[in-house]
Every structure is written in structure tokens, then in C-alpha cells.
Design an enzyme around this catalytic site. Structure first.
Site, PDB file in Angstrom:
ATOM      1  N   SER A 192      45.603  -5.851   3.507  1.00 54.14           N
ATOM      2  CA  SER A 192      44.149  -5.718   3.483  1.00 54.14           C
ATOM      3  C   SER A 192      43.762  -4.362   2.931  1.00 54.14           C
ATOM      4  CB  SER A 192      43.570  -5.876   4.896  1.00 54.14           C
ATOM      5  OG  SER A 192      42.178  -5.599   4.895  1.00 54.14           O
ATOM      6  N   TYR A 206      42.839  -5.987  14.129  1.00 59.79           N
ATOM      7  CA  TYR A 206      43.126  -6.615  12.837  1.00 59.79           C
ATOM      8  C   TYR A 206      43.639  -5.587  11.829  1.00 59.79           C
ATOM      9  CZ  TYR A 206      42.300  -8.734   8.270  1.00 59.79           C
ATOM     10  OH  TYR A 206      42.448  -9.183   6.988  1.00 59.79           O
TER      11      TYR A 206
END
Length: 314
Positions: A192, A206
């Protein structure tokens, strides 16, 4: 002329020389980043079939996973599709067969957030006698809105860790022996873009799992590159998927198909890549502010998103 410029510079106060040096290094850094980004988009893509005839894709029924599965099939690979919903897997197989009739497909049902023991046994059986050349660890889980840690029960945080950390680690462990035996293969882990900035508040769990994936990929690449196995962490920013329903396609938000096409051009190049051009630009621009400024701006931006979603009842 050069001597005059040098004399003028040397005669300046030390703080001016310091600012000039920092500015020059910043411009040079930007220039090198742009050159590296341009090269990554101009170089030829590798033939993915050279890694092996089959690919294993986790989380293939939506978003990036689905788009990359289709792209792999179009490029000649057969697929083992690993997902938690058997109905969606069947629908995907029918859709894929209609578009790529020559592709061979296998499915494995695995609930990534729960006990994956049975699913792992099915995966071992499905890949026992096939030449798996590529593993795409794509399955991921995150909360749908910016959230403080104490606002969600521990079970959901545990699910995020299982899906984003435990599952790709175990599946990589299962498929590595076959790749080692054939002395070729590629493992693609989806990271990410939030790992490229100092902090990503309100998505703390996350973001932390994606930092694990980044480190995990670099370590595996170092361990196995001399044995013919290429491990890569792909680092996208936002892609227009169901995981982020508030974002629509734009210059900085590609569709899954746009991202997949760029992503497969990067396979086999580098242990860390950012496949989509506008994500590279976005990341370069974010490197200039000091950490405390980036942290303040990121927190404020995500709080604004959180408040807007609350007003909309999302």
C-alpha cells in the site's frame, strides 16, 4: 563565470550555503526519482509464462485481484483462484472462460479471516502436480472508514492481521518448495502507498500490516533471488475498488484494469515497485514535507473524510 559563481557562493553566510545545498540535493532527488519512474514505464515487460504455466491468485473475485487474474489469463497462464465465496468463484470462472476460452482454472475456497487449515490442504492438493510460476498475494482486509483503534472490537483487528499478514506468509511457505525445485518463480505481494509516508493514522492496524508485507517481500527477495525466485512488493495508492467506495476513477485513481496492466509490466523488476505512473508522482511530492507536517496533514485529511462519511451516514 564558474569561478565567479563559486566565489560568490563561498562568500555567503553559512545558513545560505546550507539552504542552497539542501535545495540542490532535493532537486537532484526529484530528478532521479522522475528518471527512475520513466524507466520503469518504458522498459519491456517480461513474459510471465517463463516463470511457469500456472499462477495462484488470492482474492480474485473483485478489484485488483480480479483484474490481474484476467490479465494473467490473457497472457497465457492457467489459474488457481483462491477466495472465500464459492458462488463468486464459480461466476468468475464462467466469466473468464467466456473471455479466455483456452485458460485452465482451478478454485480453492478459503475463508482468510478464519481457520485456514482446510483451505491450505485444498491448495496443496490443487497445486500438487502443476507448475506454479507466479503467486499473487492480493487478498486484503481493511475497515471501510477512518477509525480510532478503541472504536472497533479486537476480533476485527485480528481478522485484518490474519488476512493481510498470516495468510500471505503461509501461502508463500506452501508454494516456495515447488518454485525452489524448478529454480524459477515469482511472488507478488500487494502492499500500500500509505507505507511510503511517516504515518497513516486512523488506519493504524491496516497500515502496519502493509509495512510487514513490504519488509517481508524485501527479506524473501534477498533470501531467494540467487535461487531463481523473484519476490516483489507492489505499492499502489488508491485504486477504484469496492474497498474504497468513496473514490471514483481519476488521474490519481486508476481503475483495476488500468492498474493491472501497469502492474504486470513490473513483474520481475525490483523487490519494490510502484506500477502506476500517477502514484509515483504522488509519492515523490509527498517526500518533501517534514514528517510532522505530513503527519498533521494526513491526520487532518482523514478526519475530514471521517466526518464527511458520518454526515452522509456511511
Amino acid at each position: 563565470m564558474e569561478i565567479r559563481i563559486t566565489e560568490t557562493l563561498v562568500s555567503q553566510p553559512s545558513w545560505i550555503i546550507l539552504c542552497f545545498s539542501v535545495g540542490t540535493l532535493s532537486v537532484l532527488r526529484l530528478f532521479l526519482s522522475i528518471l527512475r519512474g520513466l524507466y520503469s514505464f518504458l522498459r519491456p515487460s517480461k513474459n510471465v509464462v517463463d516463470f511457469g504455466k500456472w499462477a495462484v491468485v488470492t482474492g480474485p473475485t473483485d478489484g485488483i485481484g480480479k483484474a490481474m487474474a484476467f490479465e494473467l489469463a490473457r497472457r497465457g497462464l492457467n489459474l488457481v483462484l483462491v477466495g472465500r465465496n464459492p458462488i463468486k468463484l464459480s461466476q468468475l470462472c464462467a466469466e473468464m472462460k467466456a473471455q479466455v476460452p483456452s485458460v485452465e482454472l482451478k478454485t480453492v475456497v478459503m475463508d482468510f479471516a478464519e481457520d485456514i487449515g482446510e483451505g491450505i490442504r485444498e491448495l496443496k492438493g490443487a497445486t500438487k502436480d502443476v507448475d506454479v510460476g507466479i503467486l499473487l498475494n492480493n487478498a486484503g482486509l481493511m475497515q471501510t472508514a477512518p477509525t480510532f483503534l478503541h472504536e472497533i472490537d479486537g476480533k476485527f483487528w485480528s481478522d485484518i492481521i490474519n488476512v493481510n499478514v498470516v495468510v500471505p506468509t503461509i501461502i508463500s511457505t506452501v508454494l516456495l518448495p515447488g518454485m525452489l525445485e524448478r529454480r524459477k518463480g515469482a511472488i507478488i505481494n500487494i502492499g500500500s502507498g500509505n507505507t511510503t509516508i511517516p504515518a497513516f493514522p486512523l488506519f493504524s492496524v491496516y497500515s502496519s500490516t502493509k509495512r510487514y508485507i513490504r519488509c517481508f517481500s524485501k527479506c524473501l527477495h534477498t533470501e531467494y533471488r540467487q535461487r531463481g525466485i523473484h519476490v516483489q512488493c507492489q505499492i499502489p495508492w488508491i485504486v477504484a475498488t469496492k474497498m474504497v467506495p468513496t473514490f471514483k476513477p481519476s488521474m490519481f485513481v486508476p481503475t483495476p484494469s488500468q492498474y493491472a496492466n501497469s502492474a504486470l509490466r513490473c513483474v520481475g523488476y525490483g523487490s519494490e515497485v510502484m506500477p502506476y505512473w500517477s502514484h509515483v508522482l504522488q509519492t515523490v511530492l509527498m517526500q518533501f514535507p517534514a514528517d510532522f507536517i505530513m503527519n498533521w496533514a494526513t491526520f487532518k485529511s482523514l478526519m475530514d473524510v471521517r466526518n464527511q462519511m458520518k454526515r452522509q451516514g456511511v
